[in-house]
Write an enzyme that holds these catalytic residues in place. Structure first.
Site, PDB file in Angstrom:
ATOM      1  N   ASP A 146      -3.546   8.419   1.622  1.00 12.12           N
ATOM      2  CA  ASP A 146      -2.359   7.589   1.452  1.00 12.12           C
ATOM      3  C   ASP A 146      -1.172   8.484   1.824  1.00 12.12           C
ATOM      4  OD1 ASP A 146      -0.769   5.313   0.360  1.00 12.12           O
ATOM      5  OD2 ASP A 146      -0.149   6.850  -1.066  1.00 12.12           O
ATOM      6  N   ASP A 171      -2.259   8.886  -4.983  1.00 11.67           N
ATOM      7  CA  ASP A 171      -1.583   9.365  -6.200  1.00 11.67           C
ATOM      8  C   ASP A 171      -0.921   8.255  -7.017  1.00 11.67           C
ATOM      9  OD1 ASP A 171       0.588   8.810  -4.440  1.00 11.67           O
ATOM     10  OD2 ASP A 171       1.846  10.171  -5.601  1.00 11.67           O
ATOM     11  N   ASP A 216      -2.977   2.881  -5.619  1.00 10.89           N
ATOM     12  CA  ASP A 216      -4.100   3.556  -4.961  1.00 10.89           C
ATOM     13  C   ASP A 216      -5.390   3.481  -5.774  1.00 10.89           C
ATOM     14  OD1 ASP A 216      -2.408   4.357  -2.889  1.00 10.89           O
ATOM     15  OD2 ASP A 216      -1.847   6.205  -3.923  1.00 10.89           O
TER      16      ASP A 216
END
Length: 355
Positions: free
Chosen positions: A44, A243, A247
């Site tokens: 990500d 994080d 996610d």
């Protein structure tokens, strides 16, 4: 034989201990094994490869009816209660310029798009191109400017008032210090690296180019990250690194979920490996440690099996009728102990792995 029983657990024990020394928390022992089989690592973007502390870089009014500070005040007022990094960037910019956020009510979050609110009696919509398109707001006037900003790796944010485009803002989130080194280390080890982002395609691709990432999946809604991970899974085993709260589903869906320790508790709880520091190089270290641990287990098993295969027949006296040596119970016990000592000693070599 004791050596056969020790071959796997002692390596995992030493490997996880070494991981703790390196700031890598393996929450489950089998994560060590599965991480060694990973073929694709998907990151990500925000807060993982970038600092997660974006700053406002541009504010372009779309009409002469509003002053820049007034536009910033409306945007900051709408985002006043949000904890999103982009919201914090607008609030920080307003504070730096001495602009007081306008009072807002009826704030409604639009996941993956932005938010709507009533700010100072005006209907305000703040978000990405998808939010404007769905609301019927025409953005063609500043579309070339938005494209140019995205090409610089900045994230364009549209501001509409009463259904009319009022301004284009842009924020930039700097890359983490060792993000490029982390990607390069994984690619050197033969792992494909992918980038998953909710940003516009141009912004995500600009970040990808800067990091040397060829596979970029952009404009992904929060719920779409799981599908992105599953699509990548068709090419091989996938580890996902994230994080944020959004996610967590993707971390759970991946073969191995890796959470940045400086992120949210929800993400950490959903992951199997946690990087205690915010350094993305920890992903490469965890992968290297995992491979070293699996090699060590195979060495231990091979030694224990070969050693027993060779010595058990001798202990049974198979060679005695042919004039060969026998093996007294005392020597057999010593030989078995030596095999276990070898396995443990070999496993202890992992204390130098992954550094």
């Amino acid at each position: 034989d004791l050596a056969m029983g020790l071959a796997t657990p002692v390596s995992i024990l030493v490997g996880t201990g070494r991981g703790a020394e390196l700031g890598l928390l393996f929450r489950r022992g089998d994560a060590l094994q599965r991480l060694a089989e990973i073929e694709i690592v998907a990151f990500d973007k925000t807060g993982t490869l970038t600092e997660g502390r974006p700053a406002l870089t541009d504010l372009i009014p779309a009409a002469p009816g509003f002053a820049p500070d007034e536009l910033l005040g409306m945007a900051a007022g709408a985002e006043a209660r949000s904890e999103h990094p982009l919201a914090q960037a607008l609030l920080a910019a307003a504070a730096d310029r001495g602009v007081t956020p306008a009072p807002a009510r009826r704030v409604k979050a639009l996941p993956g798009r932005g938010l709507s609110a009533e700010v100072g009696g005006r209907a305000v919509l703040l978000g990405n191109t998808r939010a404007m398109t769905e609301a019927g707001v025409e953005t063609a006037l500043l579309a070339p400017a938005a494209q140019a900003l995205a090409g610089e790796g900045k994230t364009p944010i549209w501001l509409a008032v009463h259904g009319q485009l009022a301004a284009l803002l842009a924020v930039s989130d700097p890359l983490k210090k060792y993000a490029h080194d982390a990607v390069a280390a994984l690619q050197y080890d033969g792992v494909e690296v992918a980038l998953i982002s909710g940003d516009t395609r141009a912004t995500a691709q600009a970040v990808g180019r800067e990091l040397g990432i060829l596979r970029v999946v952009a404009e992904v809604l929060p719920e779409g990250k799981v599908n992105a991970v599953r699509d990548l899974h068709a090419r091989g085993a996938v580890a996902f690194v994230g994080d944020g709260i959004n996610d967590a589903p993707a971390l759970a869906a991946a073969d191995v979920g890796i959470a940045i320790g400086t992120g949210t508790d929800v993400a950490i709880e959903a992951a199997e490996v946690v990087l205690m520091q915010g350094d993305p190089q920890g992903v490469a270290r965890a992968y290297a440690l995992s491979r070293a641990t699996m090699r060590n287990i195979k060495q231990n098993l091979f030694w224990a099996f070969a050693y027993n295969t060779a010595l058990i027949p001798v202990a049974m006296g198979v060679l005695v009728p042919f004039g060969g040596p026998g093996l007294s119970p005392m020597l057999a016990a010593g030989a078995m102990a030596f095999s276990s000592v070898f396995v443990v000693t070999n496993a202890l070599r992992l204390r130098r792995a992954g550094g």
